[in-house]
Design a protein around this motif. Structure first.
Motif, PDB file in Angstrom:
ATOM      1  N   LEU A 127       1.116  -1.230   0.198  1.00  0.00           N
ATOM      2  CA  LEU A 127       0.185   0.511  -0.020  1.00  0.00           C
ATOM      3  C   LEU A 127       0.582   1.258  -0.291  1.00  0.00           C
ATOM      4  N   VAL A 128       1.904   1.252   0.960  1.00  0.00           N
ATOM      5  CA  VAL A 128       2.932   2.053   0.967  1.00  0.00           C
ATOM      6  C   VAL A 128       3.729   2.085  -0.941  1.00  0.00           C
ATOM      7  N   ALA A 129       3.991   1.628  -0.769  1.00  0.00           N
ATOM      8  CA  ALA A 129       4.308   1.419  -2.568  1.00  0.00           C
ATOM      9  C   ALA A 129       3.680   2.410  -3.772  1.00  0.00           C
ATOM     10  N   ALA A 130       2.369   1.903  -3.010  1.00  0.00           N
ATOM     11  CA  ALA A 130       1.506   2.447  -4.385  1.00  0.00           C
ATOM     12  C   ALA A 130       1.125   3.862  -4.389  1.00  0.00           C
ATOM     13  N   GLY A 131       1.440   3.931  -2.961  1.00  0.00           N
ATOM     14  CA  GLY A 131       1.488   5.716  -2.711  1.00  0.00           C
ATOM     15  C   GLY A 131       2.174   6.445  -3.413  1.00  0.00           C
ATOM     16  N   VAL A 132       3.620   5.402  -3.004  1.00  0.00           N
ATOM     17  CA  VAL A 132       4.608   6.286  -3.387  1.00  0.00           C
ATOM     18  C   VAL A 132       4.761   6.747  -5.278  1.00  0.00           C
ATOM     19  N   GLU A 133       4.194   5.579  -5.718  1.00  0.00           N
ATOM     20  CA  GLU A 133       4.276   5.741  -6.785  1.00  0.00           C
ATOM     21  C   GLU A 133       3.157   6.645  -7.829  1.00  0.00           C
ATOM     22  N   ALA A 134       2.069   6.656  -7.280  1.00  0.00           N
ATOM     23  CA  ALA A 134       0.721   7.405  -8.155  1.00  0.00           C
ATOM     24  C   ALA A 134       1.996   8.842  -7.620  1.00  0.00           C
TER      25      ALA A 134
END
Length: 143
Positions: A127-134
């Protein structure tokens, strides 16, 4: 039944997403992506066969559950790290490392709390990685 239906749906969504994103990719990049994809498929085929073999050998459901959780997540972590190394993506490699370390912690903690460790460590990291990528993509577009 619900789990397997969701798993099948996830496979279809993933396949459509990859096909859409890789349309027009040729040469070495296409080959690397195809080989990497086959690595995921074959790796999880081994995980499934291992579950079958453990049950056939008389392993308890607790043992099968722990081994399946660990081997599945170990495979995911290792392939994320390999993908990060292959495509020079430190964020992908770091995600794989966090998932792998979460697996170590989950195994040390043991059942039933191993699932909590994996959901918070592995799922939380995703979830954190998806937020950072977004955020990264949004900034790259100038928003």
């Amino acid at each position: 039944a619900v789990f397997f239906a969701l798993l099948a749906a996830a496979g279809v969504v993933t396949a459509v997403h990859i096909a859409t994103r890789s349309r027009g990719v040729r040469g070495m990049s296409a080959r690397q992506g195809a080989l990497y994809g086959w690595g995921w498929f074959l790796g999880f085929a081994v995980v499934g066969a291992l579950a079958h073999a453990l049950r056939r050998a008389g392993a308890s459901e607790d043992v099968v559950s722990l081994v399946m959780m660990a081997t599945s997540v170990l495979l995911v972590g290792a392939l994320y790290m390999a993908g990060g190394a292959l495509w020079d993506s430190m964020s992908q490699w770091a995600l794989g490392a966090v998932i792998t370390v979460s697996t170590v912690v989950a195994l040390v903690v043991g059942l039933p709390h191993a699932y909590l460790v994996m959901s918070l460590g592995g799922g939380g990291a995703m979830l954190v990685a998806a937020g950072v990528e977004a955020l990264r993509r949004r900034r790259a577009r100038g928003h």
